[in-house]
Design a protein around this motif. Structure first.
Motif, PDB file in Angstrom:
ATOM      1  N   LEU A 164       0.823  -1.209   0.000  1.00 49.55           N
ATOM      2  CA  LEU A 164       0.000   0.000   0.000  1.00 49.55           C
ATOM      3  C   LEU A 164       0.857   1.258   0.000  1.00 49.55           C
ATOM      4  CD1 LEU A 164      -2.799  -1.065   2.519  1.00 49.55           C
ATOM      5  CD2 LEU A 164      -3.086  -0.624   0.065  1.00 49.55           C
ATOM      6  N   ARG A 165       1.955   1.227   0.720  1.00 46.33           N
ATOM      7  CA  ARG A 165       2.830   2.410   0.755  1.00 46.33           C
ATOM      8  C   ARG A 165       3.430   2.683  -0.624  1.00 46.33           C
ATOM      9  NH1 ARG A 165       7.280   2.815   4.991  1.00 46.33           N
ATOM     10  NH2 ARG A 165       7.357   4.859   3.987  1.00 46.33           N
ATOM     11  N   ILE A 166       3.865   1.625  -1.300  1.00 44.00           N
ATOM     12  CA  ILE A 166       4.414   1.818  -2.645  1.00 44.00           C
ATOM     13  C   ILE A 166       3.316   2.305  -3.587  1.00 44.00           C
ATOM     14  CG2 ILE A 166       5.523   0.680  -4.598  1.00 44.00           C
ATOM     15  CD1 ILE A 166       6.834  -1.245  -2.631  1.00 44.00           C
ATOM     16  N   ALA A 167       2.125   1.736  -3.453  1.00 46.39           N
ATOM     17  CA  ALA A 167       1.003   2.154  -4.298  1.00 46.39           C
ATOM     18  C   ALA A 167       0.690   3.632  -4.103  1.00 46.39           C
ATOM     19  CB  ALA A 167      -0.217   1.294  -3.981  1.00 46.39           C
ATOM     20  N   GLU A 168       0.746   4.101  -2.864  1.00 46.49           N
ATOM     21  CA  GLU A 168       0.490   5.519  -2.596  1.00 46.49           C
ATOM     22  C   GLU A 168       1.524   6.400  -3.283  1.00 46.49           C
ATOM     23  OE1 GLU A 168       0.528   5.587   1.627  1.00 46.49           O
ATOM     24  OE2 GLU A 168      -1.488   4.733   1.833  1.00 46.49           O
ATOM     25  N   GLU A 169       2.792   5.982  -3.241  1.00 41.21           N
ATOM     26  CA  GLU A 169       3.841   6.761  -3.910  1.00 41.21           C
ATOM     27  C   GLU A 169       3.598   6.817  -5.413  1.00 41.21           C
ATOM     28  OE1 GLU A 169       7.883   5.767  -3.060  1.00 41.21           O
ATOM     29  OE2 GLU A 169       7.478   5.308  -0.956  1.00 41.21           O
ATOM     30  N   LEU A 170       3.241   5.675  -5.994  1.00 42.33           N
ATOM     31  CA  LEU A 170       3.061   5.613  -7.443  1.00 42.33           C
ATOM     32  C   LEU A 170       1.853   6.428  -7.893  1.00 42.33           C
ATOM     33  CD1 LEU A 170       3.860   1.826  -7.976  1.00 42.33           C
ATOM     34  CD2 LEU A 170       5.277   3.755  -8.694  1.00 42.33           C
ATOM     35  N   THR A 171       0.762   6.364  -7.140  1.00 40.05           N
ATOM     36  CA  THR A 171      -0.411   7.147  -7.533  1.00 40.05           C
ATOM     37  C   THR A 171      -0.173   8.641  -7.371  1.00 40.05           C
ATOM     38  OG1 THR A 171      -1.355   6.793  -5.318  1.00 40.05           O
ATOM     39  CG2 THR A 171      -2.063   5.303  -7.064  1.00 40.05           C
ATOM     40  N   ALA A 172       0.656   9.014  -6.402  1.00 45.37           N
ATOM     41  CA  ALA A 172       0.992  10.431  -6.237  1.00 45.37           C
ATOM     42  C   ALA A 172       1.766  10.955  -7.441  1.00 45.37           C
ATOM     43  CB  ALA A 172       1.805  10.630  -4.963  1.00 45.37           C
ATOM     44  N   GLN A 173       2.379  10.046  -8.184  1.00 45.96           N
ATOM     45  CA  GLN A 173       3.127  10.428  -9.382  1.00 45.96           C
ATOM     46  C   GLN A 173       2.299  10.274 -10.658  1.00 45.96           C
ATOM     47  OE1 GLN A 173       6.570   7.903  -9.185  1.00 45.96           O
ATOM     48  NE2 GLN A 173       7.405   8.909  -7.379  1.00 45.96           N
ATOM     49  N   GLY A 174       0.997   9.982 -10.503  1.00 48.21           N
ATOM     50  CA  GLY A 174       0.114   9.926 -11.661  1.00 48.21           C
ATOM     51  C   GLY A 174      -0.177   8.541 -12.187  1.00 48.21           C
ATOM     52  N   SER A 175       0.380   7.511 -11.584  1.00 52.14           N
ATOM     53  CA  SER A 175       0.101   6.145 -12.014  1.00 52.14           C
ATOM     54  C   SER A 175      -1.227   5.678 -11.434  1.00 52.14           C
ATOM     55  CB  SER A 175       1.214   5.195 -11.563  1.00 52.14           C
ATOM     56  OG  SER A 175       2.452   5.550 -12.139  1.00 52.14           O
ATOM     57  N   SER A 176      -1.772   4.620 -12.009  1.00 54.27           N
ATOM     58  CA  SER A 176      -2.970   3.996 -11.455  1.00 54.27           C
ATOM     59  C   SER A 176      -2.599   2.630 -10.891  1.00 54.27           C
ATOM     60  CB  SER A 176      -4.068   3.860 -12.514  1.00 54.27           C
ATOM     61  OG  SER A 176      -3.638   3.015 -13.569  1.00 54.27           O
ATOM     62  N   ASN A 187      -7.505  -8.911   4.170  1.00 55.52           N
ATOM     63  CA  ASN A 187      -6.967  -7.542   4.133  1.00 55.52           C
ATOM     64  C   ASN A 187      -8.051  -6.478   3.969  1.00 55.52           C
ATOM     65  OD1 ASN A 187      -3.902  -7.924   4.054  1.00 55.52           O
ATOM     66  ND2 ASN A 187      -4.571  -9.297   2.425  1.00 55.52           N
ATOM     67  N   SER A 188      -9.318  -6.886   4.001  1.00 57.78           N
ATOM     68  CA  SER A 188     -10.387  -5.939   3.666  1.00 57.78           C
ATOM     69  C   SER A 188     -10.450  -4.759   4.635  1.00 57.78           C
ATOM     70  CB  SER A 188     -11.735  -6.656   3.622  1.00 57.78           C
ATOM     71  OG  SER A 188     -12.009  -7.287   4.864  1.00 57.78           O
ATOM     72  N   LEU A 189     -10.247  -5.007   5.936  1.00 61.24           N
ATOM     73  CA  LEU A 189     -10.294  -3.895   6.892  1.00 61.24           C
ATOM     74  C   LEU A 189      -9.127  -2.947   6.683  1.00 61.24           C
ATOM     75  CD1 LEU A 189     -11.601  -2.560   9.340  1.00 61.24           C
ATOM     76  CD2 LEU A 189     -10.237  -4.048  10.811  1.00 61.24           C
ATOM     77  N   LEU A 190      -7.941  -3.482   6.464  1.00 63.87           N
ATOM     78  CA  LEU A 190      -6.765  -2.643   6.238  1.00 63.87           C
ATOM     79  C   LEU A 190      -6.957  -1.750   5.026  1.00 63.87           C
ATOM     80  CD1 LEU A 190      -3.775  -1.917   6.896  1.00 63.87           C
ATOM     81  CD2 LEU A 190      -3.118  -3.795   5.383  1.00 63.87           C
ATOM     82  N   MET A 191      -7.613  -2.274   3.992  1.00 62.32           N
ATOM     83  CA  MET A 191      -7.755  -1.541   2.738  1.00 62.32           C
ATOM     84  C   MET A 191      -9.039  -0.724   2.677  1.00 62.32           C
ATOM     85  SD  MET A 191      -6.306  -4.436   0.080  1.00 62.32           S
ATOM     86  CE  MET A 191      -6.035  -3.225  -1.219  1.00 62.32           C
TER      87      MET A 191
END
Length: 416
Positions: A23-35, A44-48
């Motif tokens: 999730l942390r890597i995903a947040e970095e990538l989306t902040a740069q415009g990736s999906s 993992n449903s509660l975490l996500m």
């Protein structure tokens, strides 16, 4: 320019640590415009729950269909790359579903894998419980490029290593006081936090694992009781332990919390105690300036007299009774699994070990004295916070995960 798309697999069943890394890597990538989209195990449903990412959940019962799930997602979403969060749990999920995980390398896409344990360093054998080694399948390691999270891996710069230090928790005094008031813990009292994951509460096939899983919390409660009547133990985990008899109202159990509420609790704590050297909670505590004590056991013994000859002082009556009920002991860094030898190469000369205090489970005096100093002695507490800050500063010099991902893509990294 077309934005990159990433498909993350988060198939861990019994803990959130590996998924949190993704999730942390995903947040970095989306902040740069990736999906980003996820195929995740339903645990993992509660975490996500509060994340913005498209996600599809898979159950154990549907595990044999994991290839069909991935086939469909690759066809529909046409990702730029597949990211495993993490490699070991992906391999384990596929193996338990009788699916050959090598299919992930057959899409002609870059295959990137969070290698939480740096399997090139640890090797292919995990020491589990008492004499129950488990062989690892390193097929995905050979077919992917590694993303090496620091910590707990060594902070020396090398290909794949990235800054995985969490952001610190910063609370106002008002929030801290309010949270502690709700628990019945005053400003002059001390809050010791203990966190456990689902996998630490499971029924194992090993009778030794089940025995140690039940026994360790009882000994920790005994030790905490010696810290004085103003010290409370707050336990966050999927089930409570039977500790009221020893601690009374000073034992507080809370079920797993969503991220914001957990951060408020961690930031309100005076000390974190852990029996898992690699727990993500440890990392958050280090980043946030919460002193951390990690308990491990380096003794493998069957009889009481064997251990007594190794202890720095004769055991108390309480420790002796616990040992009689618990023996034989096996070595562990991740209670109750073991992994003492498996993680030894990762932890050798690792600066991470200066950011926590480690204590032998059966060294009762060391546990009590270490906790007392960190709870009540300003000099000891300040020394630990300085070591934590120095370690965090060193990790921050590493590249971010998104930078490592972009570098791999620029190199045209295609799975073998």
């Amino acid at each position: 320019m077309k934005a990159d798309r990433f498909l993350f697999l988060a198939l861990t069943r019994a803990g959130w640590g590996e998924t949190a890394l993704g999730l942390r890597i995903a947040e970095e990538l989306t902040a740069q415009g990736s999906s980003v989209s996820f195929l995740a195990h339903k645990s993992n449903s509660l975490l996500m729950a509060d994340t913005p990412f498209a996600r599809e959940f898979i159950s154990d019962e549907a595990g044999m269909l994991v290839r069909a799930y991935v086939d469909s997602l690759v066809k529909d979403e046409r990702p730029t790359a597949i990211v495993l969060s993490d490699m070991a749990t992906t391999q384990r999920f596929c193996s338990q579903a009788n699916v050959d995980a090598s299919f992930l390398a057959q899409y002609g896409l870059p295959l990137l894998a969070i290698d939480t344990w740096d399997q090139a360093t640890t090797g292919a054998t995990m020491d589990l419980f008492l004499g129950e080694p488990q062989a690892l399948d390193l097929g995905l390691a050979r077919a992917s490029r590694p993303l090496l999270p620091v910590p707990i891996l060594h902070s020396a710069p090398r290909p794949g290593a990235y800054d995985c230090m969490p952001e610190p928790v910063r609370l106002t005094r008002r929030v801290r006081t309010h949270l502690r008031d709700n628990l019945g813990i005053g400003d002059s009292e001390r809050l010791v936090l203990l966190c456990t994951a689902t996998w630490q509460h499971m029924r194992y096939r090993s009778r030794h694992g089940n025995r140690m899983a039940a026994a360790l919390p009882l000994l920790l409660a005994e030790y905490v009781s010696r810290l004085g009547p103003s010290v409370h133990l707050v336990h966050v985990g999927p089930a409570a332990f039977p500790l009221q008899e020893r601690l009374g109202e000073r034992y507080h159990w809370l079920p797993p919390l969503q991220s914001l509420h957990f951060e408020e609790l961690l930031g309100s704590s005076d000390l974190l105690v852990s029996a898992n050297i690699s727990a993500g909670t440890n990392l958050k505590a280090i980043a946030s300036g919460v002193p951390t004590v990690v308990v491990h056991n380096s003794h493998e013994v069957e009889e009481l007299f064997e251990l007594e000859s190794r202890l720095p002082q004769p055991p108390s009556d309480a420790l002796r009774r616990w040992l009689v009920d618990t023996l034989p002991l096996y070595r562990f860094r991740l209670w109750p699994l073991g992994w003492f030898d498996f993680l030894a190469p990762v932890l050798k000369d690792n600066p991470f070990m200066r950011a926590v205090e480690t204590v032998e489970l059966t060294d009762e005096r060391a546990f009590v004295e270490t906790c007392q100093q960190l709870l009540h002695d300003d000099t000891s507490r300040r020394s630990m916070l300085e070591r934590q800050a120095a370690y965090v500063a060193g990790v921050r010099r590493l590249p971010r995960a998104s930078e490592v991902v972009r570098q791999y893509l620029a190199e045209g990294t295609i799975a073998a």
